[in-house]
Design an enzyme around this catalytic site. Sequence first.
Site, PDB file in Angstrom:
ATOM      1  CG  HIS A 176      40.075 -29.112 -35.094  1.00 39.52           C
ATOM      2  ND1 HIS A 176      41.221 -29.841 -35.325  1.00 39.52           N
ATOM      3  CD2 HIS A 176      39.160 -29.529 -36.005  1.00 39.52           C
ATOM      4  CE1 HIS A 176      41.009 -30.663 -36.346  1.00 39.52           C
ATOM      5  NE2 HIS A 176      39.767 -30.500 -36.768  1.00 39.52           N
ATOM      6  CG  ASN A 234      39.397 -29.953 -45.436  1.00 42.59           C
ATOM      7  OD1 ASN A 234      40.544 -29.518 -45.394  1.00 42.59           O
ATOM      8  ND2 ASN A 234      38.939 -30.805 -44.527  1.00 42.59           N
ATOM      9  CE  LYS A 257      35.525 -31.324 -41.996  1.00 41.73           C
ATOM     10  NZ  LYS A 257      35.565 -32.110 -40.733  1.00 41.73           N
TER      11      LYS A 257
END
Length: 470
Positions: A196, A150, A127
């Site tokens: 995660h 981010n 990403k």
Amino acid sequence: MIPVKGFDGKHVAVFGLARTGLTAARALLAGGAKVALWDENAEARSRAAAQGLPVVDLSKADFAQFDALMVSPGVPFTHPTPHWTVRKAQTAGVEILGDIELFARTVNAVDPWKRPKIAAVTGTNGKSTTTALLGHILKSAGKDAHVGGNIGAGVLGLEDMHGGAVYVLELSSYQLDLTSSLKADAAILLNISPDHLDRHGGMDGYVAAKRRVFLNQGKGDTAIVGVDDAWGQNICTELLARNGRTIVPISAGRSMGRGLYALQGVLYDAIGERVTEVADLSRAPGLPGRHNWQNAAAAYAAALALGVSPQDAADALMSFPGLAHRMEDVGTVGRVRFVNDSKATNADAARQAMSAIPKFYWIAGGRPKAGGIDSLRDLFGRVEKAYLIGEAAQEFGRTLAGAAPVEQCGDLLRAVDAAFHDAAAKGRDAVVLLSPACASFDQFPDFEVRGDAFRSLVHGLATTPRQAAS
């Protein structure tokens, strides 16, 4: 800065005073909100107070006075257990949100002719590169593009919005969990693999967070979905069944009747009535490896959706300089080349670099993710020797036993020194690859600091090279 709209005169608690929290606090103040800042780290509180920001001990505060709680992405929202600030807010009936939601509400509050275009990028891997690449394409085509989220600047620290601007935002699953109002003109889901899981309560929660990137899209918007994994295939099928927006599947390994795909490095556009060749990505210096073919397909599709011509988008693919900490060539000492892939914080990300280099001296380790490096066994034959660091060192050593030579180094300094010594001693061209397959938090604040440290150590070798046989 983007002053936050909709909170004028309201009282907002802000927890987490790293980049995101401090930027959001200043943007809230600029929009007329009253803020109360807190962090469990005393140094972070001192930095905020030194900047004149109001620091309030939220552990002792009555949350009934607050209209909202803004938490940084790293603060647990639901799993493994909600953070104490989250529990206090829920008990008091206080809304909980993140900086991306503050941005989304600000966009939605302005007149339609002032609203910018938004491109949102998420996925387990790729990403950051895709976000940077899309920003590069847009800027190369003369668009007023701003990149953040981010990556780079926090979204509210970007230049204030205006009509004609395009915001290209990298969004993590943590950020998406706290976002409900964002409407992306172009939304990208690159890929999904387990990551995660403790934070999302398992794979279902993680997938649900990722698919939130498509929330609120409708007619005129574009959803770009990687279909090289089963989760992406399922999401693409579900979106196609709903219609209401343009769906563009992308693949880095197989041809498709409709969409964008790369075969042996050549990117093809099958969105229209006929298939056209876009670019030979094997000739793009900033996009090495198959994983970057998918990134290129996604960025190209989004650029077209945002009004860039096919030729301009294709030309910009070839001029992209690459992303720091992602297969970044940081120097050559003698016949040894050093590659900084510090952003590879899980095994799937490390696979991308390991697959692109036939043989290498591998520096790996840090704070391990679930599954460790078991999934990389098919690539262990490429490892000349592994130099292991951090909390994962012993575990990784057991996994590599019998498959590749291993040296327990403990820290990055010793690993770089040992890898260079061994690689130089071969007397031939060699590659030292930092691709940790781990988070950095045991020894470094983030992957960027880890990558910068690696680069500095390599530059130190270049200025005072040691003898290969010493």
